[in-house]
Design an enzyme around this catalytic site. Structure first.
Site, PDB file in Angstrom:
ATOM      1  CE1 TYR A 175       6.025  -8.789  -8.266  1.00  0.00           C
ATOM      2  CE2 TYR A 175       6.888  -9.288  -6.075  1.00  0.00           C
ATOM      3  CZ  TYR A 175       6.919  -8.533  -7.234  1.00  0.00           C
ATOM      4  OH  TYR A 175       7.834  -7.523  -7.360  1.00  0.00           O
ATOM      5  CE  LYS A 223       8.285  -9.046 -11.026  1.00  0.00           C
ATOM      6  NZ  LYS A 223       8.378  -8.293 -12.285  1.00  0.00           N
ATOM      7  CG  LEU A 253      11.306   1.460 -10.146  1.00  0.00           C
ATOM      8  CD1 LEU A 253      11.969   1.778  -8.813  1.00  0.00           C
ATOM      9  CD2 LEU A 253      11.706   0.050 -10.569  1.00  0.00           C
TER      10      LEU A 253
HETATM   11  C1  AKB Z   1       6.400  -6.365  -2.842  1.00  0.00           C
HETATM   12  O1  AKB Z   1       6.390  -6.120  -1.639  1.00  0.00           O
HETATM   13  O2  AKB Z   1       5.648  -7.177  -3.391  1.00  0.00           O
HETATM   14  C2  AKB Z   1       7.422  -5.646  -3.705  1.00  0.00           C
HETATM   15  C3  AKB Z   1       8.663  -6.455  -3.871  1.00  0.00           C
HETATM   16  C4  AKB Z   1       9.594  -6.634  -2.745  1.00  0.00           C
HETATM   17  O3  AKB Z   1       8.905  -6.968  -4.928  1.00  0.00           O
HETATM   18  N1  AKB Z   1       7.732  -4.385  -3.154  1.00  0.00           N
END
Ligand code: AKB
Length: 320
Positions: free
Chosen positions: A141, A145, A15
Site C-alpha cells: 500500500y 501511494k 472517507l
Molecule cells: C491505513 O492504516 O492503512 C490507513 C492509512 C494510514 O493510510 N488508515
C-alpha cells in the site's frame, strides 16, 4: 454553487461516504456523481457502478456526466494489502493511472489523490517526519501511494494536470468504518467502549501514530481543492498533521468518560507495519502554502466520538 461536476471514486469507503455529503452541500446534489463497485442501500444522490481498474468505464462515466473534478479514493489499505501484495499493487496502480490518464485526455481539470503516512519507512526520521524525507515504504500500500505521488508530480509537470494530494494520517470518524488499515483500531475502540465490550487491541499499548478526526480530514481535503493553483508548491503530496497518540493514551481518554471500559493488548502483524510509520508529522508546508490548521485534539475528538456513537447505538436499539 460552482459549475463543477464532481466524480467520487470509492464513494462507499470510510472517507468517501462522508466526503460525498460535504461535496453535495458545496456543489449541489445533482452535480456530485458517486461511484463504487456496489451501491450502498442508504445512499442518496447520483450513483454510477464503476470498476476503476477498467479505463474505458472511467472514461465513459467522465464523458457521460462531463466531469470536471475527480476525487479518487478507492484503494486497498496497508493491512489488507499485505495479504495479497501483487493484487494490491495491480489494483491500486491501475486505478490511479486510469484516473490520471482519463483526466489528461478529458474535460477533467482537477484531481484529488489521497496518499498516506504509509509512504514513510524506517529510513526517514519518524518523529516529526519531514515533508521531503527519504521514502522507503514497507507495505505494498505504501509503495503504491509513493508511486502514485510521483505519478501525480509527473502528470503535473508534463501535462499541467492539476492533481492535489494529502498524506492522510489514520482517520477517525463516527459516520463510517475503516476497512483493512493499520490505524483502524482507533475507530474500533470507540465502538467497543460504547457497546460496553472489552477492546482487544492489535497494537502494543505504546505504539504512537499520527491521527486526525474526520471533520478535520474532510475540511483539509476541501480546503486543498479550493485553494488557488499558484499556492500549491508540493505536487507529490502534502503532509497533514493533527494529533498523535498511542492505544494506551486513547484508552485513558475514553476511560475518563467510560470509567468501566477495559482493554487487552494482543499485537499481530499490524504491529510490524506501525513500527515503521511516523510517530508524528511535520506539516509546515501545508500550514504555509494553504493555511492548514487542525481544530480537534484527542480530548475534543473523544467527546464527539462517544456522544455520536451513543446516539447511533441507542437509536439502533430503539429500532429493534
Ligand atoms: C491505513 O492504516 O492503512 C490507513 C492509512 C494510514 O493510510 N488508515
Amino acid at each position: 454553487m460552482s459549475d463543477d461536476i464532481v466524480l467520487v471514486i470509492g464513494a462507499n469507503g470510510q472517507l468517501g461516504s462522508v466526503l460525498i455529503k460535504e461535496l453535495q452541500n458545496i456543489h449541489g446534489i445533482s452535480k456530485v456523481i458517486a461511484s463504487d463497485v456496489y451501491l450502498d442501500s442508504n445512499f442518496e444522490g447520483v450513483f454510477e457502478l464503476l470498476d476503476a481498474t477498467d479505463i474505458d468505464s472511467v472514461h465513459s462515466i467522465v464523458k457521460k456526466h462531463s466531469i470536471t473534478q475527480i476525487y479518487h479514493l478507492a484503494a486497498i489499505l496497508s493491512a489488507k494489502g499485505e495479504q495479497q501484495p501483487l493484487k494490491t499493487w495491480d489494483l491500486n496502480m491501475k486505478m490511479t493511472l486510469n484516473v490520471f490518464e482519463v483526466a489528461r485526455i478529458s474535460t477533467v481539470n482537477k484531481v484529488f489523490f489521497p496518499s498516506s503516512i504509509a509512504v514513510y519507512g524506517n529510513k526517514a526520521p519518524l518523529q516529526k517526519s519531514p515533508q521531503s524525507a527519504f521514502l522507503n515504504p514497507a507495505t505494498v500500500y505504501g509503495i503504491s501511494k509513493a508511486a502514485g505521488e510521483n505519478w501525480a508530480q509527473y502528470y503535473f509537470t508534463n501535462y499541467d494536470l492539476d492533481i492535489r494530494s494529502i498524506r492522510y494520517p489514520g482517520v477517525i470518524g463516527y459516520q463510517s468504518m475503516p476497512g483493512g488499515g493499520t490505524t483502524d483500531y482507533a475507530v474500533d475502540i470507540y465502538h467497543s467502549a460504547v457497546k460496553k465490550q472489552t477492546y482487544n487491541c492489535f497494537l502494543n499499548a505504546d505504539t504512537k501514530l499520527p491521527m486526525i478526526f474526520m471533520e478535520d480530514a474532510i475540511r483539509a481535503t476541501i480546503e486543498l481543492m479550493q485553494v488557488p493553483k499558484a499556492k500549491i508548491k508540493t505536487r507529490t503530496s502534502y503532509n497533514l498533521g493533527s494529533m498523535s497518540f498511542s492505544p494506551s493514551e486513547l484508552y485513558e481518554a475514553i476511560k475518563k468518560e467510560h470509567p468501566g471500559f477495559e482493554i487487552e493488548y494482543q499485537p499481530d502483524f499490524r504491529q510490524g507495519i506501525a513500527d515503521k510509520w511516523p510517530k508524528s508529522i511535520d506539516d509546515n508546508e501545508a500550514r504555509n502554502d494553504w493555511d492548514w490548521k487542525p481544530k480537534f485534539n484527542l480530548k475534543s475528538m473523544t467527546s464527539v466520538m462517544l456522544e455520536k456513537l451513543e446516539e447511533k447505538y441507542n437509536t439502533t436499539k430503539l429500532k429493534e
